[in-house]
Scaffold this active site. Structure first.
Site, short mmCIF file in Angstrom:
data_model
loop_
_atom_site.label_atom_id
_atom_site.label_comp_id
_atom_site.label_asym_id
_atom_site.label_seq_id
_atom_site.Cartn_x
_atom_site.Cartn_y
_atom_site.Cartn_z
CD GLU A 159 -1.09 0.66 3.65
OE1 GLU A 159 -1.60 1.79 3.46
OE2 GLU A 159 -1.21 0.03 4.71
CE LYS A 211 0.92 2.03 14.80
NZ LYS A 211 0.97 2.67 13.51
CG ASP A 221 -13.41 6.64 13.02
OD1 ASP A 221 -13.31 5.98 11.96
OD2 ASP A 221 -12.55 7.47 13.39
CB VAL A 267 -5.81 -1.71 4.22
CG1 VAL A 267 -6.30 -3.14 4.07
CG2 VAL A 267 -4.50 -1.65 4.99
CE LYS A 270 -6.80 7.38 5.61
NZ LYS A 270 -7.20 7.67 7.01
CB SER A 292 -11.08 1.35 9.08
OG SER A 292 -10.42 1.30 7.83
CB ALA A 293 -13.74 2.04 4.21
CG ASP A 294 -8.57 -0.46 5.95
OD1 ASP A 294 -8.75 0.22 4.92
OD2 ASP A 294 -7.58 -0.33 6.70
N1 PSU Z 1 -2.58 1.63 10.69
C1 PSU Z 1 -1.25 1.72 10.80
N2 PSU Z 1 -0.54 2.35 9.83
C2 PSU Z 1 -1.16 2.88 8.72
C3 PSU Z 1 -2.59 2.76 8.61
C4 PSU Z 1 -3.26 2.13 9.61
O1 PSU Z 1 -0.69 1.26 11.78
O2 PSU Z 1 -0.48 3.46 7.86
C5 PSU Z 1 -3.27 3.30 7.39
C6 PSU Z 1 -3.59 2.16 6.40
O3 PSU Z 1 -3.44 2.67 5.08
C7 PSU Z 1 -5.04 1.87 6.68
C8 PSU Z 1 -5.56 3.25 6.97
O4 PSU Z 1 -5.73 1.26 5.61
O5 PSU Z 1 -4.54 3.86 7.75
C9 PSU Z 1 -6.89 3.24 7.68
O6 PSU Z 1 -7.43 4.52 7.69
P1 PSU Z 1 -8.95 4.73 8.15
O7 PSU Z 1 -8.98 4.34 9.58
O8 PSU Z 1 -9.21 6.18 7.92
O9 PSU Z 1 -9.78 3.84 7.27
MN MN Z 2 -12.26 6.32 10.12
#
Ligand code: PSU
Ligand code: MN
Length: 304
Positions: A25, A160, A139, A107, A87, A141-143
Site C-alpha cells: 500500500e 494498533k 468511526d 488497505v 489519502k 475503517s472502510a478496510d
Molecule cells: N494503521 C497503521 N498504519 C497505517 C494505517 C493504519 O498502523 O499506515 C493506514 C492504512 O493505510 C489503513 C488506513 O488502511 O490507515 C486506515 O485509515 P482509516 O482508519 O481512515 O480507514
Molecule cells: Mn475512520
C-alpha cells in the site's frame, strides 16, 4: 475497469507467467511514516519481497492513473509529498481518478486495485478497524468492509491499540472475515506481539495459509483474510509505554475534534511522536517481517 489501471511491465509479466506477486500500500508511505524513512522503507520492503521469491507491486494513484507497480522515483514522489497526497479509501477513488490527482491507497483501496490487477496477497503494517468510542462516533475503517468483499489476503502485524481490538474482532466475525495467526493464538497488536484477544486459527507455516486461501476462494467464499504476524521479539515494545501514548493521543484527538479520514493519521503520528524513534524502528521492522511472510504465501499460492 482496466482502462484506469497501469500494471508495470514487471508485474504484468509475473502475473502472466503465474509468478508470485505481493501488493503493497501507499498510505503507509505518505501518511504512515515521515520522509525520508517512508520511501527508504518502501524500497527496502520491495527488495525483501524479491529476496523471498516474489515480485512487489506497490499500489498508488498517480495523475489519476491506478498503478500496480511503482518505480523508485514514483515512490520518492509519494514519500516526499507526504500528507499533501490525498489519502484514498474506496469512496475517494473516483474523485482522484476523475480529477487526475495523486492518491495514496489505504488497505481498502489497495485491495481494490490489487484485485483489479489479479493480485491476491498484500503485505502492510496494520489494518484499520473499529475505533475506540465507535459506539458514538461510528468511526469504523472502510478496510473492514473491503475485507468482507474483496478477495485479497492482507498480511499485517494485527492492528494498533488506537483501535478497539475487541470490537474490530466482532465486526470481522460478523462479516465472515477469517483472522489467522501465524504461529500465534493471540491477536497481535502491532507494536506488541499479543493482545487480550485471540485469532480464529493458528497456522504454523506459509503452505497452510496458502491452502486456507485456496479453499476459501475455490469455494467462492468472497472476501479477504487477515493474516496476522506478530512483530519479531527483538523489536516488540513495552506495552505500558504504548498504552500511555495511545491514551494521550486519543484524548488529544477528542479535544481537537479530529474525525473522519484525519483520525487515523492523527493518532498514528501522535503515538509515533510520543513514543520516540523506537516506535518508527519497530514499525519498519514489522513491515519487513510481513513482506517476507507474504512473499512465501504468494509463492505457495501459485504452485497449483
Ligand atoms: N494503521 C497503521 N498504519 C497505517 C494505517 C493504519 O498502523 O499506515 C493506514 C492504512 O493505510 C489503513 C488506513 O488502511 O490507515 C486506515 O485509515 P482509516 O482508519 O481512515 O480507514
Ligand atoms: Mn475512520
Amino acid at each position: 475497469m482496466k482502462q484506469y489501471l497501469d500494471i508495470s511491465p514487471e508485474v504484468a509479466a509475473a502475473l502472466a507467467n503465474n509468478q508470485p506477486v505481493v501488493a503493497l500500500e501507499s498510505t503507509i508511505i505518505s501518511h504512515g511514516m515521515p520522509w525520508p524513512q517512508n520511501a527508504e522503507t518502501a524500497k527496502k520492503v520491495e527488495q525483501i519481497i524479491r529476496d523471498n521469491g516474489a515480485v512487489p507491486a506497490t499500489i498508488a494513484i498517480l495523475d489519476g492513473r491506478l498503478k500496480a507497480g511503482l518505480s523508485h522515483d514514483e515512490i520518492d514522489t509519494l514519500g516526499q509529498a507526504g500528507l499533501s497526497v490525498i489519502k484514498c479509501s474506496r469512496r475517494d477513488l473516483p474523485f482522484v481518478v476523475a480529477t487526475k490527482q495523486h492518491g495514496a491507497t489505504t488497505v481498502a483501496a489497495t485491495m481494490i486495485v490489487a484485485a483489479m490487477a489479479g493480485i491476491n496477497v498484500f503485505a502492510t503494517g496494520g489494518i484499520g478497524g473499529v475505533h475506540r468510542g465507535a459506539q458514538t462516533s461510528f468511526d469504523i475503517s472502510a478496510d473492514l468492509q473491503e475485507l468482507a468483499k474483496t478477495n485479497v489476503a492482507v498480511v499485517c502485524a494485527g492492528a494498533k491499540s488506537i483501535l478497539d481490538l475487541g470490537l474490530t474482532r466482532e465486526y470481522l466475525e460478523t462479516q465472515g472475515v477469517p483472522v489467522l495467526g501465524y504461529n500465534t493464538d493471540k491477536l497481535p497488536a502491532f507494536y506488541t506481539r499479543e493482545s487480550d484477544y485471540t485469532v480464529d486459527y493458528n497456522l504454523t507455516n506459509a503452505t497452510q495459509i496458502a491452502d486456507f486461501l485456496k479453499a476459501k476462494w475455490d469455494m467462492k467464499l468472497a472476501g479477504g483474510v487477515v493474516v496476522t504476524n506478530p512483530i519479531p521479539h527483538e523489536f516488540a515494545m513495552d506495552k505500558n509505554a504504548i498504552d500511555k501514548a495511545v491514551e494521550q493521543a486519543l484524548a488529544e484527538s477528542v479535544e481537537q475534534n479530529i474525525g473522519g479520514k484525519e483520525s487515523t493519521p492523527f493518532l498514528l503520528a501522535r503515538v509515533a511522536e510520543l513514543t520516540g524513534g523506537n516506535s518508527l524502528a519497530s514499525n519498519i521492522e514489522l513491515v519487513f517481517n510481513n513482506a517476507k511472510l507474504a512473499a512465501k504465501i504468494a509463492s505457495d499460492l501459485v504452485k497449483d
